[in-house]
Design a protein around this motif. Sequence first.
Motif, mmCIF file in Angstrom:
data_model
loop_
_atom_site.group_PDB
_atom_site.id
_atom_site.type_symbol
_atom_site.label_atom_id
_atom_site.label_comp_id
_atom_site.label_asym_id
_atom_site.label_seq_id
_atom_site.Cartn_x
_atom_site.Cartn_y
_atom_site.Cartn_z
ATOM 1 N N ARG A 64 0.877 -1.131 0.185
ATOM 2 C CA ARG A 64 -0.014 -0.102 -0.081
ATOM 3 C C ARG A 64 0.881 1.289 -0.039
ATOM 4 O O ARG A 64 0.313 2.327 -0.409
ATOM 5 C CB ARG A 64 -1.052 -0.135 1.113
ATOM 6 C CG ARG A 64 -0.435 0.270 2.578
ATOM 7 C CD ARG A 64 -1.530 0.402 3.287
ATOM 8 N NE ARG A 64 -1.134 1.034 4.627
ATOM 9 C CZ ARG A 64 -1.780 1.053 5.761
ATOM 10 N NH1 ARG A 64 -2.714 0.062 5.969
ATOM 11 N NH2 ARG A 64 -1.500 1.807 6.896
ATOM 12 N N LYS A 65 2.097 1.145 0.258
ATOM 13 C CA LYS A 65 3.041 2.358 0.299
ATOM 14 C C LYS A 65 3.262 2.699 -1.400
ATOM 15 O O LYS A 65 3.554 3.832 -1.518
ATOM 16 C CB LYS A 65 4.238 1.994 0.944
ATOM 17 C CG LYS A 65 4.065 2.151 2.303
ATOM 18 C CD LYS A 65 5.324 1.836 3.295
ATOM 19 C CE LYS A 65 4.988 1.653 4.676
ATOM 20 N NZ LYS A 65 5.972 1.482 5.512
ATOM 21 N N CYS A 66 3.495 1.456 -2.041
ATOM 22 C CA CYS A 66 3.574 1.599 -3.601
ATOM 23 C C CYS A 66 2.416 2.543 -4.125
ATOM 24 O O CYS A 66 2.398 3.209 -5.138
ATOM 25 C CB CYS A 66 3.926 0.685 -4.179
ATOM 26 S SG CYS A 66 5.789 0.236 -3.572
ATOM 27 N N ASP A 73 -0.992 4.395 -3.422
ATOM 28 C CA ASP A 73 -1.331 5.294 -2.381
ATOM 29 C C ASP A 73 -2.739 5.505 -2.428
ATOM 30 O O ASP A 73 -3.462 6.383 -2.997
ATOM 31 C CB ASP A 73 -0.686 6.758 -2.377
ATOM 32 C CG ASP A 73 -1.004 7.454 -1.379
ATOM 33 O OD1 ASP A 73 -0.832 8.796 -1.240
ATOM 34 O OD2 ASP A 73 -1.484 7.076 -0.287
ATOM 35 N N THR A 74 -3.381 4.313 -1.992
ATOM 36 C CA THR A 74 -4.822 4.214 -1.902
ATOM 37 C C THR A 74 -5.472 5.015 -0.809
ATOM 38 O O THR A 74 -6.775 5.430 -0.852
ATOM 39 C CB THR A 74 -5.400 2.913 -2.017
ATOM 40 O OG1 THR A 74 -4.701 2.178 -0.824
ATOM 41 C CG2 THR A 74 -5.067 2.046 -3.128
ATOM 42 N N GLN A 75 -4.929 5.181 0.269
ATOM 43 C CA GLN A 75 -5.294 5.926 1.444
ATOM 44 C C GLN A 75 -6.116 7.141 1.265
ATOM 45 O O GLN A 75 -7.213 7.448 1.691
ATOM 46 C CB GLN A 75 -4.400 6.113 2.465
ATOM 47 C CG GLN A 75 -4.883 6.175 4.145
ATOM 48 C CD GLN A 75 -5.813 5.148 4.468
ATOM 49 O OE1 GLN A 75 -5.372 4.106 4.270
ATOM 50 N NE2 GLN A 75 -7.109 5.388 4.806
ATOM 51 N N LYS A 76 -5.420 7.909 0.398
ATOM 52 C CA LYS A 76 -6.063 9.190 0.273
ATOM 53 C C LYS A 76 -7.243 9.112 -0.536
ATOM 54 O O LYS A 76 -8.354 10.021 -0.355
ATOM 55 C CB LYS A 76 -5.033 10.142 -0.601
ATOM 56 C CG LYS A 76 -3.841 10.671 0.181
ATOM 57 C CD LYS A 76 -2.970 11.455 -0.513
ATOM 58 C CE LYS A 76 -1.681 11.515 0.228
ATOM 59 N NZ LYS A 76 -0.520 12.469 -0.545
ATOM 60 N N GLN A 113 -6.708 -2.729 4.865
ATOM 61 C CA GLN A 113 -6.743 -1.196 4.987
ATOM 62 C C GLN A 113 -8.317 -0.881 5.048
ATOM 63 O O GLN A 113 -9.222 -1.608 4.794
ATOM 64 C CB GLN A 113 -6.479 -0.925 3.621
ATOM 65 C CG GLN A 113 -5.896 0.622 3.699
ATOM 66 C CD GLN A 113 -5.067 0.941 2.348
ATOM 67 O OE1 GLN A 113 -4.662 0.153 1.433
ATOM 68 N NE2 GLN A 113 -4.737 2.285 2.189
ATOM 69 N N ASN A 167 -10.774 3.089 5.433
ATOM 70 C CA ASN A 167 -10.901 4.471 5.410
ATOM 71 C C ASN A 167 -11.280 5.239 6.632
ATOM 72 O O ASN A 167 -11.526 4.648 7.489
ATOM 73 C CB ASN A 167 -11.830 4.906 4.397
ATOM 74 C CG ASN A 167 -13.341 4.685 4.398
ATOM 75 O OD1 ASN A 167 -13.472 4.048 5.463
ATOM 76 N ND2 ASN A 167 -14.034 5.390 3.643
#
Length: 173
Positions: A4-6, A8-11, A30, A32
């Motif tokens: 997930r660092k590669c 960037d879905t979090q944003k 992960q 939200n």
Amino acid sequence: MYNRKCIDTQKIIDTQKNIIVITNGAGLVQSNKAFLDFFDVDSSEFFKSKYGCICNLFEFEENKNYLQKDMNGKLWIDYLLNNSDSLNKVKIADKNNNMKIFEIESEIFYKDNEEILQIVSFHDITKSELRKNELENSLVEKSKELDSINKLFIDSTDVINNYADVSKTDLKG
């Protein structure tokens, strides 16, 4: 392997009002901000340590077709993928122990030789479900009222017919 660092879905998922989780089928990978707020937890990791899987919080209700952790021998997440054409609903208590009803959908998000990840969206339909139940209950009540009126009409018709029969007899008599 998914990193997930590669990616960037979090944003991206944090912009969604729906609860969004990414799962590998065995557990939460992960989530939200809406998810963290709903369960009043600081992180996905804390949630996993406290509850394990979101499916452990699915509520059962007799005579309702809410999704459960085990759906006829299938894990809930596999059931979702295989029944994506159906309306899939789940009931979960929020941080204040208020029951909420969600329509949920799932899609494969990432796949390689080692791992399959699915993204699951939980859309809160509590208000519309409550309204639907109110309308259904109102319909049942109206139906009972109409049955009573119909019975009165039939009884009145019987009285009128009996009176007419008696009147005919008195006139002949």
